[in-house]
Design a protein around this motif. Structure first.
Motif, short mmCIF file in Angstrom:
data_model
loop_
_atom_site.label_atom_id
_atom_site.label_comp_id
_atom_site.label_asym_id
_atom_site.label_seq_id
_atom_site.Cartn_x
_atom_site.Cartn_y
_atom_site.Cartn_z
N VAL A 58 37.65 41.73 35.63
CA VAL A 58 38.62 42.39 36.51
C VAL A 58 39.03 43.74 35.93
O VAL A 58 39.24 44.72 36.65
N LEU A 61 37.04 46.80 37.01
CA LEU A 61 36.96 47.13 38.43
C LEU A 61 36.87 48.64 38.65
O LEU A 61 36.08 49.11 39.47
N PHE A 92 43.77 42.75 49.55
CA PHE A 92 44.12 42.12 48.27
C PHE A 92 43.70 43.00 47.10
O PHE A 92 44.32 42.98 46.04
N VAL A 93 42.62 43.79 47.28
CA VAL A 93 42.22 44.71 46.22
C VAL A 93 43.30 45.77 46.02
O VAL A 93 43.61 46.15 44.89
N ASP A 94 43.87 46.24 47.13
CA ASP A 94 44.97 47.20 47.03
C ASP A 94 46.14 46.60 46.25
O ASP A 94 46.77 47.26 45.42
N ALA A 95 46.44 45.33 46.52
CA ALA A 95 47.56 44.68 45.85
C ALA A 95 47.31 44.52 44.36
O ALA A 95 48.24 44.62 43.55
N GLU A 96 46.06 44.30 43.98
CA GLU A 96 45.74 44.09 42.57
C GLU A 96 45.54 45.39 41.80
O GLU A 96 45.88 45.48 40.62
N ALA A 97 44.97 46.40 42.44
CA ALA A 97 44.59 47.62 41.72
C ALA A 97 45.22 48.89 42.27
O ALA A 97 45.05 49.95 41.68
N TRP A 147 37.42 40.74 47.88
CA TRP A 147 37.92 40.23 46.59
C TRP A 147 37.40 38.80 46.39
O TRP A 147 37.44 37.99 47.31
N GLY A 148 36.93 38.52 45.18
CA GLY A 148 36.56 37.16 44.84
C GLY A 148 35.30 36.69 45.54
O GLY A 148 34.34 37.45 45.73
N ALA A 178 35.84 39.65 40.45
CA ALA A 178 36.34 38.28 40.36
C ALA A 178 35.42 37.32 41.10
O ALA A 178 35.86 36.41 41.79
N GLY A 270 51.13 52.14 44.12
CA GLY A 270 50.37 51.61 45.24
C GLY A 270 50.34 52.51 46.46
O GLY A 270 49.87 52.12 47.50
#
Length: 285
Positions: A58, A61, A92-97, A147-148, A178, A270
């Motif tokens: 991760v 990324l 979800f990628v936005d939320a993580e990165a 994601w994932g 991921a 973000g």
């Protein structure tokens, strides 16, 4: 009305506009700029095909994203110059990165005005948008970033993307994070890890650097690894020597952390732009 309908509707309109501006994408192969690498790829990356780029972890990324975007930019050279690049990205990628940052994309050589950005809540919407783009011959490249391990993506789904790429002549780049490696119809599969950049004068950060490992190539050699850097001015990769000047001046640390500055900068809050100005990104949906 289904939640993804406005996104796909806007995307189809954007693709139709792109089709009016240009004809089919150039066929053949995409040279990466590194002779040894291109030779293993029989002259370069096959254009009309699906290619997978896995982040080693991760934390890698940003490196995998930078490498995949470099491939997309290489695909946009010559006859495909100036054509739009479609990027379908899961929320979800936005939320993580963090969200994509237009000035950071510009640092890699991408004009944000060429980017068609599609964001979807679920991976299924991302894959549907990517499939729509893969059938549009007026694009330079399609980048799909779920994601994932999304349930809708299986061997059959990868075959659909591969057939769409073959029909349109547009390369499709599937960015995986991921996720474990699984059977697919991809022409090539890569694993990318971050590599510390070589400092420039006054200890300024150097060019984005990657360790790119070719894990699989249909009908060709596999399991090769290169250390490469991205040259924004040439819009090409260059091979990094195994032992360069900085290696001789200071012993290599095997436990050294990658450069903390991400290869594709993401804002910490973000937001697309901290000051709220128009970043130039065109969002479909």
């Amino acid at each position: 009305m289904p939640e993804t309908a406005p996104t796909l509707s806007d995307l189809r309109r954007s693709l139709a506009e792109a089709a009016l501006r240009g004809g089919p994408a150039a066929a053949g192969r995409i040279g990466l700029g590194v002779p040894a690498l291109d030779a293993v790829l029989n002259g370069g990356l096959k254009r009309a095909a699906l290619h997978e780029v896995y982040a080693g972890a991760v934390a890698d990324l940003a490196a995998a994203t930078g490498f995949a975007l470099g491939l997309a930019l290489r695909a946009g050279q010559e006859k495909a110059a100036g054509r739009p690049i479609l990027w379908a990205r899961q929320d979800f990628v936005d939320a993580e990165a963090g969200r994509l940052h237009a000035p950071g994309l510009g640092e890699l050589g991408l004009d944000p005005g060429r980017l068609l950005l599609v964001r979807a809540r679920e991976a299924e919407g991302v894959l549907r948008a990517g499939a729509e783009g893969a059938r549009c011959p007026a694009l330079a490249a399609v980048l799909i970033e779920p994601w994932g391990e999304p349930r809708p993506f299986d061997l059959t789904a990868s075959r659909r993307l591969s057939l769409a790429a073959e029909g349109s002549g547009v390369p499709v780049l599937l960015l995986r994070v991921a996720a474990a490696q699984a059977p697919s119809a991809a022409q090539t599969r890569w694993q990318v890890r971050a590599l510390a950049s070589r400092a420039l004068e006054a200890n300024a950060p150097g060019a984005p650097a990657f360790t790119a490992r070719l894990l699989r190539q249909r009908g060709g050699a596999g399991e090769r690894e290169w250390r490469v850097e991205w040259d924004r001015d040439r819009c090409a990769f260059t091979e990094r020597p195994v032992f360069d000047r900085s290696d001789r001046l200071e012993p290599r640390r095997t436990d050294a952390a990658p450069l903390s500055r991400p290869l594709v900068p993401f804002p910490g809050d973000g937001q697309v732009a901290a000051d709220g100005r128009d970043t130039g990104l065109r969002r479909a949906g």
